[in-house]
Design an enzyme around this catalytic site. Structure first.
Site, short mmCIF file in Angstrom:
data_model
loop_
_atom_site.label_atom_id
_atom_site.label_comp_id
_atom_site.label_asym_id
_atom_site.label_seq_id
_atom_site.Cartn_x
_atom_site.Cartn_y
_atom_site.Cartn_z
N LYS A 83 10.79 1.09 -4.99
CA LYS A 83 9.54 1.87 -5.04
C LYS A 83 9.34 2.54 -6.40
O LYS A 83 8.21 2.83 -6.78
CB LYS A 83 9.52 2.93 -3.93
N ASP A 84 10.44 2.80 -7.12
CA ASP A 84 10.34 3.47 -8.42
C ASP A 84 10.08 2.49 -9.56
O ASP A 84 9.76 2.91 -10.68
CB ASP A 84 11.64 4.23 -8.73
N ARG A 133 -0.67 6.64 -1.02
CA ARG A 133 -0.64 5.76 0.14
C ARG A 133 -0.54 6.56 1.43
O ARG A 133 -1.25 6.30 2.42
CB ARG A 133 0.55 4.79 0.03
N ARG A 134 0.34 7.56 1.43
CA ARG A 134 0.49 8.41 2.62
C ARG A 134 -0.73 9.31 2.81
O ARG A 134 -1.19 9.51 3.94
CB ARG A 134 1.75 9.26 2.50
N ARG A 151 6.36 17.95 -5.03
CA ARG A 151 7.20 17.17 -5.94
C ARG A 151 8.64 17.57 -5.73
O ARG A 151 8.96 18.52 -5.04
CB ARG A 151 6.77 17.41 -7.40
N ARG A 157 12.52 19.11 -1.34
CA ARG A 157 11.35 19.12 -0.46
C ARG A 157 11.70 19.71 0.90
O ARG A 157 10.92 20.50 1.47
CB ARG A 157 10.78 17.71 -0.30
N CYS A 244 1.60 4.05 -9.32
CA CYS A 244 1.98 5.13 -8.40
C CYS A 244 0.77 5.88 -7.86
O CYS A 244 0.88 6.63 -6.88
CB CYS A 244 2.92 6.11 -9.11
#
Length: 309
Positions: A83-84, A133-134, A151, A157, A244
């Site tokens: 994903k990165d 996306r979320r 972030r 988080r 992203c």
């Protein structure tokens, strides 16, 4: 191979990234006990920057320092979350994505201190997430909830949630497992509701193209199914020129008959326009191309351009 062979692995310095490297180290110890692993944790611009990744340029924010260490010869292998890894451009010249590890759980999940499911949260609940996306899929399925930017790594988080800064979080199931916090999971969300991010649950091993020893070691850990599924997803993302800050989701699965099925979604940030495509093929490049073309025919380019303005 000589018993004195040293394999230097570069990685982000976050707890999750170090846990991912430990997985690779254990796999190497089992299959290649003559290899000694040395880990080089690196601080990346994406880790240091606390604003929007779009303001940082987005592309490669979590990988470019590790990529440079690989190119400089300071490390022999890099471990990345897929994903990165930017999907709109190839790996840096002189390097190769040599192997994809067997895939972990691809789902998103809600974390709520009181154990409340996402469909039970009261209107106005503050849900921490910065992934477009979320955000878009939250707006589609739960427009009464409020996405609030957040972030930091998964541990920080969770600390912000515990401090009351948010009512709930959206995080990756695989990430919680990697940092040993799977007990915090409240509600894993079905992939047909929240279509996962491209490359979800997958780790990739990168090395210099001319380093045959590191490449052979990486390839010995690879999983063919993970490679073909991830390549289908990433090729679709590449054609769409997704980054992203692009509201693109995609998830490939290998069918019992050997075909690969790829479901993809492009969705406006407000959740009001949803484009879906789902096709099958035996070649991941053909499949990714076909699905991207289907989304573009439906008008994906306009949605993606609007998201970056």
């Amino acid at each position: 191979m000589s018993a004195s062979r040293l394999l230097r692995i570069g990685t982000r310095s976050s707890p999750m990234a170090l846990a991912q490297v430990e997985r690779v180290r254990l796999m190497l110890a089992e299959r290649h006990p003559d290899v000694t692993v040395e880990v080089l944790p690196l601080s990346t611009s994406g880790d240091r920057w606390q604003g929007s990744l779009a303001d940082l340029g987005g592309k490669g924010a979590f990988t470019k320092e590790v990529d440079q260490a690989l190119l400089d010869g300071r490390v022999d292998l890099a471990v990345h979350c897929v994903k990165d890894v930017p999907g709109d451009r190839p790996a840096p010249a002189g390097t190769v994505l040599a192997a994809y590890l067997a895939r972990d759980d691809v789902r998103d999940c809600l974390i709520h201190p009181g154990g409340t499911r996402i469909d039970q949260l009261p209107a106005g609940s503050r849900v921490g997430t910065s992934a477009v996306r979320r955000i878009a899929q939250l707006a589609l399925h739960h427009p009464h909830l409020t996405a609030v930017p957040i972030r930091g790594n998964a541990n920080s988080r969770l600390a912000k949630l515990d401090a009351g800064d948010y009512d709930a979080l959206l995080l990756a199931v695989s990430g919680l497992h990697r940092i040993g916090q799977e007990q915090r999971m409240t509600h894993p969300i079905d992939v047909d509701t929240f279509v996962p991010a491209v490359g979800s649950g997958t780790l990739v091993l990168q090395c210099r193209d001319d380093d045959t020893v590191a490449r052979e070691l990486a390839e010995s850990l690879g999983d063919r199914r993970a490679r073909q599924e991830t390549e289908a997803e990433r090729w679709m993302l590449h054609i769409l020129q997704g980054s992203c800050h692009s509201p693109i989701a995609g998830y490939a699965r290998t069918e019992p008959d050997g075909r690969i099925g790829l479901r993809a979604r492009v969705i406006s940030i407000d959740g009001k326009t949803v484009l879906d495509a789902h096709e099958w093929a035996t070649d991941p490049i053909v499949l990714g191309t076909s699905v991207a073309a289907a989304l573009l025919r439906q008008g994906a380019r306009e949605i993606l351009d609007d998201a970056t303005r």
